[in-house]
Write an enzyme that holds these catalytic residues in place. Structure first.
Site, short mmCIF file in Angstrom:
data_model
loop_
_atom_site.label_atom_id
_atom_site.label_comp_id
_atom_site.label_asym_id
_atom_site.label_seq_id
_atom_site.Cartn_x
_atom_site.Cartn_y
_atom_site.Cartn_z
N HIS A 199 -18.72 -20.53 -55.67
CA HIS A 199 -17.64 -21.16 -56.44
C HIS A 199 -17.80 -20.99 -57.94
CE1 HIS A 199 -16.86 -22.78 -52.47
NE2 HIS A 199 -15.61 -22.64 -52.86
N ARG A 306 -7.68 -26.35 -53.98
CA ARG A 306 -9.01 -26.89 -53.65
C ARG A 306 -9.15 -28.27 -54.31
NH1 ARG A 306 -10.77 -21.21 -54.44
NH2 ARG A 306 -11.99 -20.57 -52.62
N ARG A 342 -5.40 -28.51 -49.62
CA ARG A 342 -6.53 -28.62 -48.68
C ARG A 342 -7.25 -29.94 -48.93
NH1 ARG A 342 -11.31 -24.28 -48.74
NH2 ARG A 342 -11.89 -25.37 -50.65
N GLU A 440 -12.61 -20.78 -40.78
CA GLU A 440 -13.71 -20.26 -41.59
C GLU A 440 -15.05 -20.38 -40.86
OE1 GLU A 440 -13.64 -22.23 -45.42
OE2 GLU A 440 -13.14 -24.15 -44.53
N ASN A 463 -14.44 -16.24 -47.05
CA ASN A 463 -15.74 -16.40 -47.73
C ASN A 463 -16.74 -17.02 -46.76
OD1 ASN A 463 -14.23 -15.67 -49.95
ND2 ASN A 463 -13.99 -17.76 -50.69
N ASP A 464 -16.30 -18.15 -46.17
CA ASP A 464 -17.19 -18.81 -45.23
C ASP A 464 -17.23 -18.11 -43.89
OD1 ASP A 464 -18.45 -20.98 -46.56
OD2 ASP A 464 -16.52 -22.00 -46.67
N ARG A 474 -23.69 -17.02 -48.92
CA ARG A 474 -22.76 -16.42 -49.88
C ARG A 474 -23.23 -16.53 -51.33
NH1 ARG A 474 -17.54 -20.52 -49.16
NH2 ARG A 474 -16.90 -19.90 -51.23
N CYS A 511 -7.05 -17.02 -47.53
CA CYS A 511 -7.25 -17.56 -48.89
C CYS A 511 -8.67 -17.33 -49.40
CB CYS A 511 -6.88 -19.04 -48.96
SG CYS A 511 -7.87 -20.07 -47.88
C1 PEP Z 1 -13.30 -19.64 -47.88
O1 PEP Z 1 -14.32 -20.08 -47.36
O2 PEP Z 1 -12.94 -18.46 -47.78
C2 PEP Z 1 -12.45 -20.52 -48.69
C3 PEP Z 1 -11.30 -20.11 -49.20
O3 PEP Z 1 -12.94 -21.77 -48.97
P1 PEP Z 1 -14.04 -22.04 -50.13
O4 PEP Z 1 -14.23 -20.74 -50.87
O5 PEP Z 1 -13.50 -23.12 -50.99
O6 PEP Z 1 -15.25 -22.44 -49.35
MG MG Z 2 -14.59 -22.22 -47.31
#
Ligand code: PEP
Ligand code: MG
Length: 590
Positions: A199, A306, A342, A440, A463-464, A474, A511
């Site tokens: 993040h 977010r 979310r 995710e 991402n997750d 990550r 996303c």
């Molecule tokens: C993800 O995991 O791809 C996602 C969009 O959520 P975050 O990056 O906030 O964990």
């Molecule tokens: Mg995520």
């Protein structure tokens, strides 16, 4: 700042976290966001210095009390207990007495006195046999950082007195501190740790702060005053760049700026492929203040709000009215475009307080929907705020990190309770509000056929999903190259999700950061997703590319990619298609 001029140019490579080329002097900060140097004071200054120290102690006590209350409310007594321990450190007469002595008799500046005395205390505690005492060392360290930050007059790096903007260099920067960086003081930043989908990197891209993360030991190798250049597109840091290097990067920067101007031409055009497939192109945001950049980018609404940043950027958790005002502001100003809100996704690298690091594996721990379901009083506040805001635009609600059907049913039951209360009380809300969930976690992708009947849409958090499918942290630069969403195992989960959604008439968005990467967009198009949601800065390039691709070609390419056994092969298939369609997005710097 002390200019320090190592004469030989040296290049380090890390993770390209946020685009842009900048160069300037380094300002190095430590992991606790403080940089304390030895400072002696005159005898006549001791009274004033002691007063500063006691003021900082009082201020810290208030902050710790406030955090204790906040954590108690949001998480419960066990988690809040750590801050009680922090409060006790500040009451310790031995520690406070010794710091006062180091100021009065040792003639040390207050920050330096706190640092040296606390380090000694920590070392003694760490050497103790008793595990309880050993754990107290971390408390003393956390509190001492907080006191020092208060002495420096702010909770972030002390940039107030800089003569010129700097390149910040640190072992790590928490996402909440990144969000608060002053753009007039910070040209860009470079960190030892972090990954592309952490993040900190996501916030940097949003704020358009050039950044390179995951550089290994850079914060130890560089000193305040060093001259560096960072290229956030390529993930490169150059120490002591030569004139030739500066000239070359100047040209690269000009080319990239010219491309940005060119991309503006598609701003108001639809995201339609050459063979007529219309793809939703929405923006990811963290705060209501970003709606202006959403509109400027040419995005069609918000695909991911977010909401945890409302909590991270505030001293106390926002109550129902404050949350309602935030959600309403976004929905109203983007109406009639949709806004996907979310629910809270705290945990992982988004901690309520940076000092709260108790979990061994935070991404596998108490995170997101797990926290919300364990704290129904807090969750209801958010659900009510979203429902109330839903009459002011086209809001959609989404639950994060669902890993089982039970979690989804429980979350929806709480939402239904709030809705029934509102019906009884006559509180206005949108009865047709769409409800969706993030995909995710691999279990959710595999169970998508069972989950689809309970939702209106899925949003793939790649991402997750990549992190959990490939067992790749990550944030860890040592395994950054393994965090590859083009891995055929991830692609198969995306395909399974899309098929389950289609079979039941649901729509699917993406996303995660994958959606904003031009090299990967053909894959997502070919796998059949309906919407891409990306940080506003990346919308123009994504739209430009989509308008130059053919969906039928992307579908054929994705079929081949699904049959690949290696991530690299799948990635190349997708990148080749993108590069043929829009080579200007890929022109490598010579
Ligand atoms: C993800 O995991 O791809 C996602 C969009 O959520 P975050 O990056 O906030 O964990
Ligand atoms: Mg995520």
């Amino acid at each position: 700042m002390r200019p320090h001029e190592p004469s030989v140019e040296r290049v380090s490579r890390g993770v390209a976290a946020s685009g842009g080329v900048v160069h300037g002097r380094v300002f190095r900060i430590g992991s606790g966001m403080v940089d304390v140097r030895p400072r002696s004071i005159a005898e006549r200054e001791t009274g004033e210095e002691l007063e500063r120290f006691h003021r900082a102690i009082t201020e810290t006590r208030h902050q710790v009390l406030e955090i204790h209350q906040r954590v108690l409310l949001a998480m419960g007594a066990t988690e809040a207990a750590i801050f009680e321990a922090h409060g006790l450190v500040l009451e310790d007469p031995a520690l406070v007495g010794e710091i006062s002595r180091a100021i009065r008799e040792g003639l040390n500046g207050a920050e330096y006195a706190v640092q040296t005395v606390c380090s000694r205390f920590c070392a003694a505690l760490e050497a103790a046999d008793d595990p309880y005492l050993r754990e107290r060392a971390a408390d003393v360290q956390d509190v001492s950082h907080r006191v020092i930050r208060n002495l420096l007059g702010e909770m972030g790096p002390n940039l107030a007195n800089l003569a010129e903007p700097v390149v910040l260099v640190a072992p790590d920067l928490p996402p909440s501190a990144t969000a608060l960086l002053d753009r007039s003081k910070v040209l860009g930043f470079a960190t030892d740790r972090g990954g592309l989908t952490g993040h900190t990197a996501i916030v940097a891209r949003k704020l358009r702060i050039p950044a390179v993360v995951g550089l290994g030991d850079v914060s130890r190798e560089l000193q305040t005053g060093d001259h560096v250049l960072i290229d956030g597109h390529e993930g490169v840091l150059v120490l002591s760049p030569t004139d030739a290097t500066l000239f070359r990067y100047g040209q690269i920067r000009e080319r990239r700026e010219a491309l940005e101007v060119r991309l503006q031409a598609v701003r108001d055009l639809p995201a339609v492929t050459l063979d007529g497939a219309r793809i939703g192109l929405a923006a990811n945001i963290d705060e209501p203040s970003e709606v202006a950049s959403v509109r400027e980018s040419g995005a069609h609404g918000v695909g991911l709000f977010r909401t945890e940043f409302l909590f991270l950027n505030s001293e106390v958790p926002p109550d129902e009215d404050r949350q309602y005002a935030a959600y309403r502001a976004v929905a109203e100003s983007l109406a009639p475009d949709p806004v996907v809100i979310r629910t809270l996704d705290l945990g992982g690298d988004k901690l309520v307080d940076p000092d709260q690091t108790a979990e061994q594996n935070p991404f596998l721990g108490w995170r997101a929907i797990r926290i919300s379901l364990a704290r129904p009083e807090m969750f209801r506040v958010q659900l009510r705020a979203i429902l109330r805001a839903s009459v002011h635009g086209r809001i959609r609600l989404m639950f994060p990190m669902i890993s089982s059907i039970d979690e989804l049913i429980e979350a929806k039951a709480l939402l239904e309770e709030c809705r029934s209360d509102f019906v009884r009380q006559g509180v206005a809300h949108d009865p047709t509000l769409q409800v969706g969930m993030m995909i995710e976690v691999p279990s959710a992708a595999l169970l998508a056929p069972h989950l689809a009947p309970h939702v209106d849409f899925f949003s793939l958090g790649t991402n997750d999903l990549t992190q959990y499918t490939l067992a790749v942290d990550r944030l860890n630069p040592k395994v950054a190259t393994l965090h590859n969403p083009a891995h055929p195992a991830v692609l198969r989960l995306i395909r399974a999700t899309v098929e389950a959604a289609r079979a039941q008439g649901r729509w699917v968005g993406v996303c995660g950061e994958m959606a904003g990467d031009p090299a990967l967009i053909p894959l997502l198009l070919g796998l059949g997703v309906d919407e891409l949601s990306v940080t506003p800065a990346l919308i123009p390039a994504a739209k430009h590319l989509l308008r130059r691709l053919r969906r039928d070609e992307a579908v054929a390419m994705a079929e081949r990619a699904l049959g690949c056994s290696r991530a690299q092969d799948a990635l190349e298939l997708s990148r080749d298609l993108a590069r043929t369609a829009a080579p200007e997005l890929f022109s490598a710097p010579e």
